[in-house]
Every structure is written in structure tokens, then in C-alpha cells.
Design a protein around this motif. Sequence first.
Motif, PDB file in Angstrom:
ATOM      1  N   GLN A  87       1.042  -1.270  -0.386  1.00 14.87           N
ATOM      2  CA  GLN A  87      -0.325   0.070  -0.252  1.00 14.87           C
ATOM      3  C   GLN A  87       0.821   1.301   0.199  1.00 14.87           C
ATOM      4  N   PRO A  88       0.393   2.578  -0.724  1.00 15.74           N
ATOM      5  CA  PRO A  88       1.228   3.919  -0.181  1.00 15.74           C
ATOM      6  C   PRO A  88       1.274   4.277   0.688  1.00 15.74           C
ATOM      7  N   SER A  89       2.587   4.921   1.436  1.00 18.28           N
ATOM      8  CA  SER A  89       2.917   5.409   2.235  1.00 18.28           C
ATOM      9  C   SER A  89       2.559   7.079   2.535  1.00 18.28           C
ATOM     10  N   ILE A  90       1.886   7.109   3.714  1.00 18.03           N
ATOM     11  CA  ILE A  90       1.590   8.379   3.592  1.00 18.03           C
ATOM     12  C   ILE A  90       2.567   8.924   5.480  1.00 18.03           C
ATOM     13  N   LEU A 123      -6.162   6.199   8.388  1.00 17.62           N
ATOM     14  CA  LEU A 123      -5.540   6.391   7.299  1.00 17.62           C
ATOM     15  C   LEU A 123      -5.150   4.453   7.477  1.00 17.62           C
ATOM     16  N   SER A 124      -4.699   4.387   8.355  1.00 16.79           N
ATOM     17  CA  SER A 124      -3.769   2.691   8.109  1.00 16.79           C
ATOM     18  C   SER A 124      -5.145   1.395   8.565  1.00 16.79           C
ATOM     19  N   TYR A 176      -3.379   1.943   4.067  1.00 17.41           N
ATOM     20  CA  TYR A 176      -2.474   2.241   3.729  1.00 17.41           C
ATOM     21  C   TYR A 176      -1.057   2.726   5.157  1.00 17.41           C
ATOM     22  N   ARG A 177      -0.013   2.488   4.468  1.00 23.13           N
ATOM     23  CA  ARG A 177       1.369   2.897   5.538  1.00 23.13           C
ATOM     24  C   ARG A 177       1.388   3.933   6.231  1.00 23.13           C
ATOM     25  N   VAL A 178       1.731   4.446   7.327  1.00 28.45           N
ATOM     26  CA  VAL A 178       1.430   4.944   7.570  1.00 28.45           C
ATOM     27  C   VAL A 178       2.789   5.729   8.246  1.00 28.45           C
ATOM     28  N   VAL A 201      -7.174  12.091  -0.182  1.00 27.04           N
ATOM     29  CA  VAL A 201      -6.309  11.312   0.032  1.00 27.04           C
ATOM     30  C   VAL A 201      -5.950  10.686  -1.264  1.00 27.04           C
ATOM     31  N   ARG A 202      -7.744  10.013  -1.951  1.00 23.71           N
ATOM     32  CA  ARG A 202      -7.299   8.998  -2.380  1.00 23.71           C
ATOM     33  C   ARG A 202      -7.431   9.802  -3.854  1.00 23.71           C
ATOM     34  N   LEU A 234      -3.218  10.275  -4.489  1.00 23.61           N
ATOM     35  CA  LEU A 234      -3.197   9.340  -4.384  1.00 23.61           C
ATOM     36  C   LEU A 234      -2.948   8.606  -5.830  1.00 23.61           C
TER      37      LEU A 234
END
Length: 449
Positions: A4-7, A24-25, A29-31, A116-117, A120
Amino acid sequence: MNQQPSILIAEDEDLMRTILADLLSGAGYRVLTASSGEQALELFAAEAPALTVSDIALGQLDGIELLTRIKQLDAEALVIMMTAYSSVETAIAALRKGAYDYITKPFINEDLLQAVRNALRQSALFKENRYLRRELQQKYNFDQIIGRSDALTAIFKLIEKIANVPGSVLIQGESGTGKELIARALHYNSSRVDGPFVAINCGALPENLLESELFGYVKGAFTGAHANKTGLLKAADGGTLFLDEIGEMPPALQVKLLRALQEREVQPLGATKPVPFDARLVTATNRNLEEEIAAHRFRDDLYYRISVFSFTLPPLRERREDIPLLARHFIAKYSRELGVPPRTLSDAALQALINYDWRGNVRELQNAIERAVALSDERIEVTHLPPKLQHTSLAIRDLSGQTLTLDELERRHILDTLGHVGDDKTRAAELLGIDLSTLYRKLKRYQVG
């Protein structure tokens, strides 16, 4: 499974940072979290997250300064700013500095997730564009253009020098010599690589259509002009405009093009004001423009405008040493495309390719190899080549075009085979299809030790 994308979350309030991280997690997503602007900048440099969500009020290194520093590290980095209602003006200032979006506190969870979506998706597009640019740069790198002859090498050295020079370039040469390939190499190896490469064949359209394609028009300029159309001169803004077969351009359009190049602005049909443009011009022709000028078919002032740099691509018959390289390249290409094992090329077939004069140049060679790969099984023989090439194998030439006798060709073939097997004469005889005693007689005949 795709990662998953990192934020990266930059928030100095502990509770808000925890809420954002859980939200977000929980969305998959990777936070990464930072409690200060300084820590966020370190994490960004180390982790290169797909997106940063930052509060504007972060302490000494605030969100605006963090945004500025992140943009210095990666101009395409995406940052969403968070702000209280009372500081919306500051958030708008952040947008001017390159922030992707802003969210006001307190926020609705779904609003933040949607932002966020969206960000991304934009990040994925940036990555895809970067990948495509790298692929194009590699594809059109000068090293990828097949040919090592002295004539072609000299042209490579020239275009490497002028790739980043803004002056216009005129590429001359017969049809099929690869003029557009060189034009694309110029673009993708220049500082304009992030801009568009726009190409048009001036001989493929009638005059009125060519004019509207080049200069564009405004709605209502003529019957059928139902909407504004951006011309290619403007569409190539920031990049390169390639006008192929410029020698075919009608005289009236030559005048209009010359004015546009001189003024660096274009006036669409029906428009009252000109529009500035910034495109590097690369042109190509298979005509001799100096002869066209003498015959009053091409303007001399336009010629001087488009030929700040000018060179002529040599025809394939003048660089026969490149034919084996090109042939093997196209054999590999069409073997892959047809899903067949890589074909080999018999000596006789290669010699036929070298002997032929290739009036259609590289394009004709490419078509001949495509046919041969399709018709052959494992080995391409002379019979798999187009009929007009099959007769050329009777007149033997070396790569420089020098005529060879059959004895000289056989001598060279024997020497090449011996070199290939490390002077193992028994193995060489097997490969040559003769017995060992015959090989020795031939070696004595050709005075080979």
C-alpha cells in the motif's frame, strides 16, 4: 500482494496525530508519523512517501516551510495541508506554493479520505509519467539507434552537442533513413524532455487542413468550426515540433510559418490576437531544399530560419557495415513479436542483404526481415528474402561495397570459422560441411597456415 502507498502525517498535537494515523491505517495505508516539521522532513527524505498530510501550525518549522523544503527535494511531491477555519487564507497561500489540497479542521473523515484518494491517484499518474519518460529516453537514447558506421557516429556526436541548444534543426535524407527517429532522439535527450513531442507530415494533408492543424482556429472561423482548436505550434509549447517533409509545404503556408517563427507567436484562423508559443522546431525533408529554392518552390528566408543546424542522414547503401547490425536487431524484434525462437541468418542471406542497394533504406530492410522471419523456420536463407534480393547474392561485395570473387569469399568464410573454433580444424571442417582432407587442401590453396 502490492504494498500500500505510504502516507506521512506531520502533526504536533498527539491526539490529532493518533486519530489521523488510525483513520489512514484503517483505510489500508502504510502510515508514518512525525510530531514536528524537522522530523517530518527527515522522514520524507528517508522514506519518500507517496503523500504527506501536514498541519500548517507545526512550531519552529511550520507547515508552509515544510512544504517548501519537501518541494525542493521532489518538485512533484504531493502535500495536503490541514488548517483551522480561521487560517484558510494561509492554506490558500500554501496552494500557491504547490500544495495539492487543503482540509479544514475539524474535518469529516470521508472528506479527508477522499482528498487522500484523489492525491494518490495523482501520485500514481506522476510515477507512470516518470516511468514513461525514462522508457522514452532509453528508447531514443543515441546508443539505441542501430549503426556504428563512421558517417552515423559523426552525426551522433553532432546531435549530442546540439540537443540542448534552442536553434532549429533541419534533417535531410532519403525516405526511410530514420529522420523522425533522430528527431525524437533530439527531443528525449534535451532539456525539453518533459514537454510534448508533436509531429506532422506536411505532405500528407491538403493546404487548408495543414494550415488549421499548424495554426489552429477559433470557433466560427469557418463553416464547421464548432469549437476552438489549438494549433500544433501552440500544442508543442515547452517541447518540440517536428515538421516532416517540410519541402512539401505550399508557398502560402511557408510565409505564414516564417512569420510565426520570427515573432514566436501564432495567430489561429479567425482570431484577432496572436498567441505566444515556445517550441523548438525540428524539420525533415527528402528533397534538396537548395534546388527547391533555385526552382522558386521553397523560400530561402524560411530555409535559413529552419536550418540553424543541418545535417544529412546517409542512405543505407553508403553504410553497408551497419546492415548486419540492423538485420540482427530486426530479426530479434520480429522473432519476439511472432513468438518464435530467434532466427539465425545464413551467410548467403547476409551477403544478399549487404549487396542490395536498399532504395527504401532502413524501412525497406525492416520489411524484408519481417517477411523472412515469418517465412523461415530456424534459419533465414536467401529464398526467404524478397525476390529482388535473391539475385544480389550472385554479385558478392564486402561491407565497404568492394566486389569479391567467390574464392575470396570462401577464404574469408574458412578463416572466420577457424577463428570461431580456436583453430580446431576438425571442428571447423564439421561446421563447414567438408571433410578434413578437403579443408587442408583449401588452406594450402589459399596459402593459409
